[in-house]
Design a protein around this motif. Structure first.
Motif, PDB file in Angstrom:
ATOM      1  N   GLU A   1       0.877  -1.182   0.000  1.00 48.08           N
ATOM      2  CA  GLU A   1       0.000   0.000   0.000  1.00 48.08           C
ATOM      3  C   GLU A   1       0.905   1.219   0.000  1.00 48.08           C
ATOM      4  OE1 GLU A   1      -2.304   0.044   3.678  1.00 48.08           O
ATOM      5  OE2 GLU A   1      -0.558   0.664   4.828  1.00 48.08           O
TER       6      GLU A   1
ATOM      7  N   ARG B   1       0.757  -6.880  -4.557  1.00 43.21           N
ATOM      8  CA  ARG B   1       0.268  -7.936  -3.655  1.00 43.21           C
ATOM      9  C   ARG B   1       0.299  -9.254  -4.398  1.00 43.21           C
ATOM     10  NH1 ARG B   1      -4.832  -4.761  -0.672  1.00 43.21           N
ATOM     11  NH2 ARG B   1      -3.551  -2.934  -0.196  1.00 43.21           N
TER      12      ARG B   1
ATOM     13  N   GLU C   1      -1.363 -11.793  -4.902  1.00 43.69           N
ATOM     14  CA  GLU C   1      -2.716 -12.371  -4.782  1.00 43.69           C
ATOM     15  C   GLU C   1      -2.689 -13.863  -5.121  1.00 43.69           C
ATOM     16  OE1 GLU C   1      -5.435 -10.914  -3.751  1.00 43.69           O
ATOM     17  OE2 GLU C   1      -4.875  -8.796  -3.777  1.00 43.69           O
TER      18      GLU C   1
ATOM     19  N   VAL D   1      -5.420  -7.824  -9.252  1.00 44.95           N
ATOM     20  CA  VAL D   1      -4.154  -8.051  -9.934  1.00 44.95           C
ATOM     21  C   VAL D   1      -3.012  -8.058  -8.923  1.00 44.95           C
ATOM     22  CG1 VAL D   1      -4.818  -7.165 -12.200  1.00 44.95           C
ATOM     23  CG2 VAL D   1      -4.106  -5.563 -10.442  1.00 44.95           C
TER      24      VAL D   1
ATOM     25  N   GLU E   1      -4.250   7.310  -2.588  1.00 43.64           N
ATOM     26  CA  GLU E   1      -4.573   7.298  -1.160  1.00 43.64           C
ATOM     27  C   GLU E   1      -4.413   8.681  -0.553  1.00 43.64           C
ATOM     28  OE1 GLU E   1      -2.057   3.747   0.209  1.00 43.64           O
ATOM     29  OE2 GLU E   1      -4.115   3.135   0.666  1.00 43.64           O
TER      30      GLU E   1
ATOM     31  N   GLU F   1     -15.772  -4.090  -4.004  1.00 41.76           N
ATOM     32  CA  GLU F   1     -15.120  -2.884  -3.469  1.00 41.76           C
ATOM     33  C   GLU F   1     -14.281  -2.142  -4.509  1.00 41.76           C
ATOM     34  OE1 GLU F   1     -12.349  -3.840  -0.333  1.00 41.76           O
ATOM     35  OE2 GLU F   1     -11.283  -1.941  -0.613  1.00 41.76           O
ATOM     36  N   LEU F   2     -14.496  -0.825  -4.522  1.00 42.39           N
ATOM     37  CA  LEU F   2     -13.720   0.067  -5.381  1.00 42.39           C
ATOM     38  C   LEU F   2     -12.720   0.853  -4.553  1.00 42.39           C
ATOM     39  CD1 LEU F   2     -16.052   2.300  -7.554  1.00 42.39           C
ATOM     40  CD2 LEU F   2     -14.194   0.843  -8.264  1.00 42.39           C
TER      41      LEU F   2
HETATM   42  N1  GAP Z   1      -4.153   1.550   2.633  1.00 44.25           N
HETATM   43  C1  GAP Z   1      -5.354   0.790   2.743  1.00 44.25           C
HETATM   44  C2  GAP Z   1      -5.490  -0.233   1.741  1.00 44.25           C
HETATM   45  O1  GAP Z   1      -4.575  -0.509   0.995  1.00 44.25           O
HETATM   46  P1  GAP Z   1      -7.195  -1.979   0.770  1.00 44.25           P
HETATM   47  O2  GAP Z   1      -8.685  -2.094   0.983  1.00 44.25           O
HETATM   48  O3  GAP Z   1      -6.371  -3.181   1.013  1.00 44.25           O
HETATM   49  O4  GAP Z   1      -6.735  -0.778   1.707  1.00 44.25           O
HETATM   50  C3  GAP Z   1      -7.459  -0.215  -1.124  1.00 44.25           C
HETATM   51  O5  GAP Z   1      -6.926  -1.449  -0.697  1.00 44.25           O
HETATM   52  C4  GAP Z   1      -7.879  -0.277  -2.583  1.00 44.25           C
HETATM   53  O6  GAP Z   1      -6.787  -0.723  -3.388  1.00 44.25           O
HETATM   54  C5  GAP Z   1      -9.014  -1.279  -2.860  1.00 44.25           C
HETATM   55  O7  GAP Z   1     -10.274  -0.715  -2.614  1.00 44.25           O
HETATM   56  C6  GAP Z   1      -8.807  -1.536  -4.341  1.00 44.25           C
HETATM   57  O8  GAP Z   1      -9.407  -0.534  -5.129  1.00 44.25           O
HETATM   58  C7  GAP Z   1      -7.293  -1.460  -4.498  1.00 44.25           C
HETATM   59  N2  GAP Z   1      -6.728  -2.827  -4.483  1.00 44.25           N
HETATM   60  C8  GAP Z   1      -6.361  -3.560  -3.421  1.00 44.25           C
HETATM   61  N3  GAP Z   1      -5.894  -4.767  -3.808  1.00 44.25           N
HETATM   62  C9  GAP Z   1      -5.965  -4.793  -5.148  1.00 44.25           C
HETATM   63  C10 GAP Z   1      -5.633  -5.766  -6.157  1.00 44.25           C
HETATM   64  N4  GAP Z   1      -5.098  -6.939  -5.842  1.00 44.25           N
HETATM   65  N5  GAP Z   1      -5.860  -5.453  -7.450  1.00 44.25           N
HETATM   66  C11 GAP Z   1      -6.368  -4.242  -7.802  1.00 44.25           C
HETATM   67  N6  GAP Z   1      -6.691  -3.297  -6.899  1.00 44.25           N
HETATM   68  C12 GAP Z   1      -6.500  -3.554  -5.592  1.00 44.25           C
END
Ligand code: GAP
Length: 429
Positions: free
Chosen positions: A145, A177, A179, A189, A196, A261-262
Motif C-alpha cells: 500500500e 500484492r 494475490e 491483480v 490514497e 469494493e472500489l
Molecule cells: N491503505 C489501505 C489499503 O490498501 P485496501 O482495501 O487493502 O486498503 C485499497 O486497498 C484499494 O486498493 C481497494 O479498494 C482496491 O481498489 C485497491 N486494491 C487492493 N488490492 C488490489 C488488487 N489486488 N488489485 C487491484 N486493486 C486492488
C-alpha cells in the motif's frame, strides 16, 4: 449487464489498445497487465481527476511520491509482516492453490476433486533482496500500500509544508500484492496503482472527518458520471475490519460479477503513527501552537484503486445496445481523446485546414486526426473509444469559415465558426 460483457470489454481493450496482457508474446503473466496508448491516456486522466479534487483544489492537503521499497521495519510496525495474510488451501490432487474464502463449492475448481489441505495463512507481500548479499538482513518488500510512505514522512511534511492540522497528505503510486487468485481482468491483480489520502486530525474531530470523507469520496464517482444505481456504500461489520481500522466504509460498484469494493474509507485512529513511534523510537506527535497541546493525530484514510476505477469507468460507459455501433459513454474528462478531427475529403486543401485546427487544439488536450474512410465510419470508430466530440472540416470551412461539431452521446451536430473552436472545447472539456 451480463457476465459476458467482461469478454466484450476485454476484447475491446485489446482491439483498440486500452489494455494488453503483460508479456503476451511469452504467454502472459497472471495478475499483470499493460496499458496501451489509449489506456495510458485514460488512466492518466483518471489520476488527474483524483489529484485535482483531493490535492490541487484544496488548501488543507499536499501530495507526495514515496519510494516503493522501504525499510523492512516499516512493514513490521504497520502489521503487514504479521497480519497481511489471506487464507489459502491447496488441492492435494492437482496442487492448485485457492483463496479459501473465495471457494464456492467443496470441489477443486481446477480438477473437480474434493481433497484440500487445511487452511494456511499466506502473506501477500512480495519479498526481494536489497544489495549484493542475500541473507535475512537484506530482505525487503515491495510496498503493498502507498499509505505507509505517508505515515513515516508525517513530521517531514508538517515541518516543511507549514500546514496546520487538520491536514491531508495524498499519494498516487504502484502497490504490489501476491494475490493467490488474480481475476476479473484488472479488478484483482498483483501489480496495481492506488490513490490514497491520509487525513490527519485531532482525535476529538476524527468522527466528523470520517463522515465528511465517506460522503466526499462517494460523490467523486458520481461527479464523473458513474451510474448512481450501481454505486453503494457498505459499512464493514466488526469481524471484517482490517487490523488497523476502527471503522470502515467501502464504496462498491455493481460489476458484471456482482457488487465489489472500489475504495475503502477507513478510520485508522492513531494506530499507524503510534506503531511507527514505538518501532522507530522517533516522535511523530503534533504540537498545536495555539492550544499548546501535544498529541498523536488520528487518521482518516481514503484508499482507491486506479485499476479498479479504470474498470468501473469502462464497464459503466460501455453501451452495446446496438452491437454494430458500440459507444463508450465516458465523461469528457476521463475520455482518452477529446476530439476527433476529420477533413471531409483528402483534397481541395481540406486536410491542411483540418491539420491546422489539430495543431492548435493538441497544445491543450489530446486530439486525433483521421482522413480515411467515410465520415460515418470515422464517427463510429471514435464512439467506440469514447471520444466525446468530432469536428469535420468541409467545403463550408473554405467558403464560410465554419466547421461541424458532432456530439458522441446525442449524435447531434452543430455548426460553429472555426475561430471559436478552441474556446468552445475548452469550455466543454
Ligand atoms: N491503505 C489501505 C489499503 O490498501 P485496501 O482495501 O487493502 O486498503 C485499497 O486497498 C484499494 O486498493 C481497494 O479498494 C482496491 O481498489 C485497491 N486494491 C487492493 N488490492 C488490489 C488488487 N489486488 N488489485 C487491484 N486493486 C486492488
Amino acid at each position: 449487464m451480463s457476465k459476458n460483457i467482461m469478454d466484450s470489454l476485454t476484447s475491446l481493450c485489446k482491439r483498440r489498445g486500452f489494455i494488453f496482457q503483460s508479456s503476451e508474446i511469452y504467454g502472459g503473466l497472471n495478475g499483470c497487465w499493460d496499458y496501451g496508448p489509449l489506456g495510458a491516456l485514460m488512466k492518466k486522466n483518471l489520476k488527474e481527476a483524483w489529484w485535482s479534487e483531493n490535492i490541487t483544489e484544496r488548501d488543507d492537503t499536499v501530495g507526495m511520491d514515496c519510494s516503493i521499497i522501504m525499510h523492512p521495519n516499516v512493514w513490521v510496525a504497520s502489521g503487514h509482516v504479521g497480519n497481511f495474510n489471506d487464507p489459502m488451501v491447496e488441492c492435494r490432487s492437482c496442487n492448485a492453490r485457492f483463496r479459501a474464502d473465495h471457494l464456492t463449492s467443496e470441489n477443486c475448481p481446477t480438477c473437480g476433486n474434493q481433497d484440500f489441505t487445511d487452511v494456511k495463512n499466506f502473506n501477500l507481500m512480495f519479498e526481494t533482496q536489497v544489495g549484493a548479499s542475500q541473507d535475512a538482513s537484506s530482505t525487503a518488500y515491495l510496498r503493498p500500500e502507498t499509505a505507509q510512505g505517508i505515515f513515516v514522512n508525517f513530521n517531514n511534511v508538517v515541518t516543511t509544508s507549514r500546514l496546520k492540522l487538520p491536514m491531508g497528505i495524498g499519494q498516487i503510486g504502484k502497490s504490489f500484492r501476491n494475490e493467490i487468485n488474480p481475476r476479473n481482468f484488472v479488478f484483482r491483480v498483483r501489480e496495481f496503482e492506488q490513490m490514497e489520502l491520509e487525513f490527519f486530525c485531532h482525535p476529538d474531530e476524527a468522527d466528523k472527518w470520517f463522515e465528511y470523507w465517506v460522503e466526499k469520496r462517494f460523490a467523486w464517482y458520481k461527479n464523473y458520471g458513474i451510474t448512481s444505481d450501481k454505486l453503494r456504500l457498505r459499512e464493514h461489520g466488526g469481524n471484517e475490519l482490517a487490523h488497523y481500522a476502527k471503522g470502515c466504509y467501502d464504496v462498491e460498484y455493481e460489476f458484471p460479477f456482482g457488487f465489489q469494493e472500489l475504495e475503502g474509507i477507513a478510520h485508522r485512529s492513531d494506530f499507524d503513527l503510534t506503531q511507527h513511534i514505538n518501532q522507530s523510537g522517533k516522535s511523530l506527535q503534533y504540537f498545536d501552537e495555539e492550544k499548546k497541546e501535544r498529541y498523536t493525530p488520528f487518521v482518516i484514510e481514503s484508499s482507491a484503486g486506479v485499476d479498479r476505477s479504470f474498470l468501473t469507468f469502462l464497464a459503466d460507459a460501455f453501451d452495446d445496445s446496438d452491437p454494430k455501433h458500440v459507444i463508450l459513454r465516458l465523461h469528457p474528462k476521463i475520455a482518452p481523446i477529446k476530439v476527433g478531427i476529420f477533413p471531409l475529403t483528402k483534397k481541395d486543401g481540406l486536410p491542411e485546414m483540418a491539420m491546422e485546427i489539430k495543431n492548435q487544439l493538441s497544445k491543450y488536450f489530446e486530439v486525433t486526426y483521421e482522413q480515411t474512410g467515410s465520415i460515418g465510419k470515422r464517427y463510429y470508430r471514435q464512439d467506440e473509444i469514447g471520444t466525446p466530440f468530432c469536428l469535420t472540416v468541409d467545403y463550408d470551412t473554405k467558403e464560410k469559415g465554419t466547421v461541424t461539431i458532432r456530439h458522441r452521446d446525442s449524435g447531434e451536430q452543430e455548426v460553429i465558426n472555426k475561430d471559436q473552436v478552441l474556446t468552445y472545447f475548452l469550455e466543454k472539456i
